[in-house]
Design a protein around this motif. Structure first.
Motif, PDB file in Angstrom:
ATOM      1  N   ALA A  59       3.167  -8.329   8.073  1.00 38.33           N
ATOM      2  CA  ALA A  59       3.356  -7.657   6.785  1.00 38.33           C
ATOM      3  C   ALA A  59       2.171  -7.910   5.864  1.00 38.33           C
ATOM      4  O   ALA A  59       1.711  -7.002   5.163  1.00 38.33           O
ATOM      5  CB  ALA A  59       4.643  -8.135   6.132  1.00 38.33           C
ATOM      6  N   THR A  60       1.652  -9.135   5.871  1.00 40.91           N
ATOM      7  CA  THR A  60       0.493  -9.459   5.037  1.00 40.91           C
ATOM      8  C   THR A  60      -0.707  -8.624   5.440  1.00 40.91           C
ATOM      9  O   THR A  60      -1.411  -8.076   4.589  1.00 40.91           O
ATOM     10  CB  THR A  60       0.160 -10.963   5.152  1.00 40.91           C
ATOM     11  OG1 THR A  60       1.304 -11.708   4.706  1.00 40.91           O
ATOM     12  CG2 THR A  60      -1.042 -11.327   4.307  1.00 40.91           C
ATOM     13  N   ILE A  61      -0.934  -8.510   6.740  1.00 39.48           N
ATOM     14  CA  ILE A  61      -2.053  -7.698   7.225  1.00 39.48           C
ATOM     15  C   ILE A  61      -1.874  -6.242   6.809  1.00 39.48           C
ATOM     16  O   ILE A  61      -2.788  -5.610   6.289  1.00 39.48           O
ATOM     17  CB  ILE A  61      -2.184  -7.814   8.758  1.00 39.48           C
ATOM     18  CG1 ILE A  61      -2.634  -9.220   9.153  1.00 39.48           C
ATOM     19  CG2 ILE A  61      -3.140  -6.768   9.313  1.00 39.48           C
ATOM     20  CD1 ILE A  61      -2.499  -9.518  10.627  1.00 39.48           C
ATOM     21  N   LEU A  62      -0.686  -5.706   7.023  1.00 34.48           N
ATOM     22  CA  LEU A  62      -0.436  -4.302   6.684  1.00 34.48           C
ATOM     23  C   LEU A  62      -0.530  -4.047   5.195  1.00 34.48           C
ATOM     24  O   LEU A  62      -1.024  -2.999   4.760  1.00 34.48           O
ATOM     25  CB  LEU A  62       0.929  -3.866   7.205  1.00 34.48           C
ATOM     26  CG  LEU A  62       1.070  -3.766   8.722  1.00 34.48           C
ATOM     27  CD1 LEU A  62       2.507  -3.439   9.102  1.00 34.48           C
ATOM     28  CD2 LEU A  62       0.127  -2.724   9.279  1.00 34.48           C
ATOM     29  N   ASN A  63      -0.087  -5.010   4.401  1.00 36.22           N
ATOM     30  CA  ASN A  63      -0.115  -4.837   2.949  1.00 36.22           C
ATOM     31  C   ASN A  63      -1.522  -4.907   2.374  1.00 36.22           C
ATOM     32  O   ASN A  63      -1.754  -4.450   1.261  1.00 36.22           O
ATOM     33  CB  ASN A  63       0.793  -5.849   2.262  1.00 36.22           C
ATOM     34  CG  ASN A  63       2.253  -5.534   2.481  1.00 36.22           C
ATOM     35  OD1 ASN A  63       2.626  -4.385   2.680  1.00 36.22           O
ATOM     36  ND2 ASN A  63       3.094  -6.552   2.449  1.00 36.22           N
ATOM     37  N   HIS A  64      -2.452  -5.464   3.115  1.00 33.56           N
ATOM     38  CA  HIS A  64      -3.823  -5.538   2.647  1.00 33.56           C
ATOM     39  C   HIS A  64      -4.660  -4.362   3.122  1.00 33.56           C
ATOM     40  O   HIS A  64      -5.823  -4.235   2.752  1.00 33.56           O
ATOM     41  CB  HIS A  64      -4.475  -6.864   3.062  1.00 33.56           C
ATOM     42  CG  HIS A  64      -4.001  -8.001   2.227  1.00 33.56           C
ATOM     43  ND1 HIS A  64      -2.898  -8.747   2.554  1.00 33.56           N
ATOM     44  CD2 HIS A  64      -4.456  -8.507   1.061  1.00 33.56           C
ATOM     45  CE1 HIS A  64      -2.698  -9.669   1.635  1.00 33.56           C
ATOM     46  NE2 HIS A  64      -3.633  -9.542   0.711  1.00 33.56           N
ATOM     47  N   GLN A  69      -2.022   1.466   6.321  1.00 29.33           N
ATOM     48  CA  GLN A  69      -2.327   2.017   7.631  1.00 29.33           C
ATOM     49  C   GLN A  69      -3.415   1.201   8.300  1.00 29.33           C
ATOM     50  O   GLN A  69      -4.311   0.695   7.649  1.00 29.33           O
ATOM     51  CB  GLN A  69      -2.780   3.467   7.496  1.00 29.33           C
ATOM     52  CG  GLN A  69      -1.686   4.348   6.939  1.00 29.33           C
ATOM     53  CD  GLN A  69      -2.000   5.808   7.131  1.00 29.33           C
ATOM     54  OE1 GLN A  69      -2.943   6.141   7.819  1.00 29.33           O
ATOM     55  NE2 GLN A  69      -1.204   6.656   6.537  1.00 29.33           N
ATOM     56  N   LEU A  70      -3.298   1.075   9.591  1.00 32.01           N
ATOM     57  CA  LEU A  70      -4.309   0.354  10.358  1.00 32.01           C
ATOM     58  C   LEU A  70      -5.418   1.280  10.783  1.00 32.01           C
ATOM     59  O   LEU A  70      -5.275   2.420  10.951  1.00 32.01           O
ATOM     60  CB  LEU A  70      -3.672  -0.298  11.590  1.00 32.01           C
ATOM     61  CG  LEU A  70      -2.680  -1.406  11.266  1.00 32.01           C
ATOM     62  CD1 LEU A  70      -2.043  -1.910  12.561  1.00 32.01           C
ATOM     63  CD2 LEU A  70      -3.352  -2.552  10.568  1.00 32.01           C
TER      64      LEU A  70
END
Length: 70
Positions: A59-64, A69-70
């Motif tokens: 979630a942290t990765i996605l929220n940043h 979106q990746l």
């Protein structure tokens, strides 16, 4: 609307809500399986706490990411 027509609408709505819930569950399961497979995680090592920690990291990765979106 007559009561029978209203009951039919309620039944359709209930059925639609069940289909939505089932589809969400299928997506969640598929996402989890893909994460486990891609990360080469071992099911025996995945306690509830480890799952929560991993979910938080993802979630942290996605929220940043811009627009989530990746």
């Amino acid at each position: 609307m007559t009561p029978s027509a209203l009951e039919k609408q309620e039944a359709k709505l209930k059925q639609l809500n069940q289909r939505i819930k089932a589809e969400k569950s299928k997506i969640e399961q598929n996402l989890g399986k893909q994460i486990i497979k891609t990360a080469n995680l071992d099911y025996t090592d995945l306690s509830n706490q480890k799952i929560k920690d991993l979910a938080q990291k993802i979630a942290t990765i996605l929220n940043h990411e811009p627009n989530n979106q990746l």
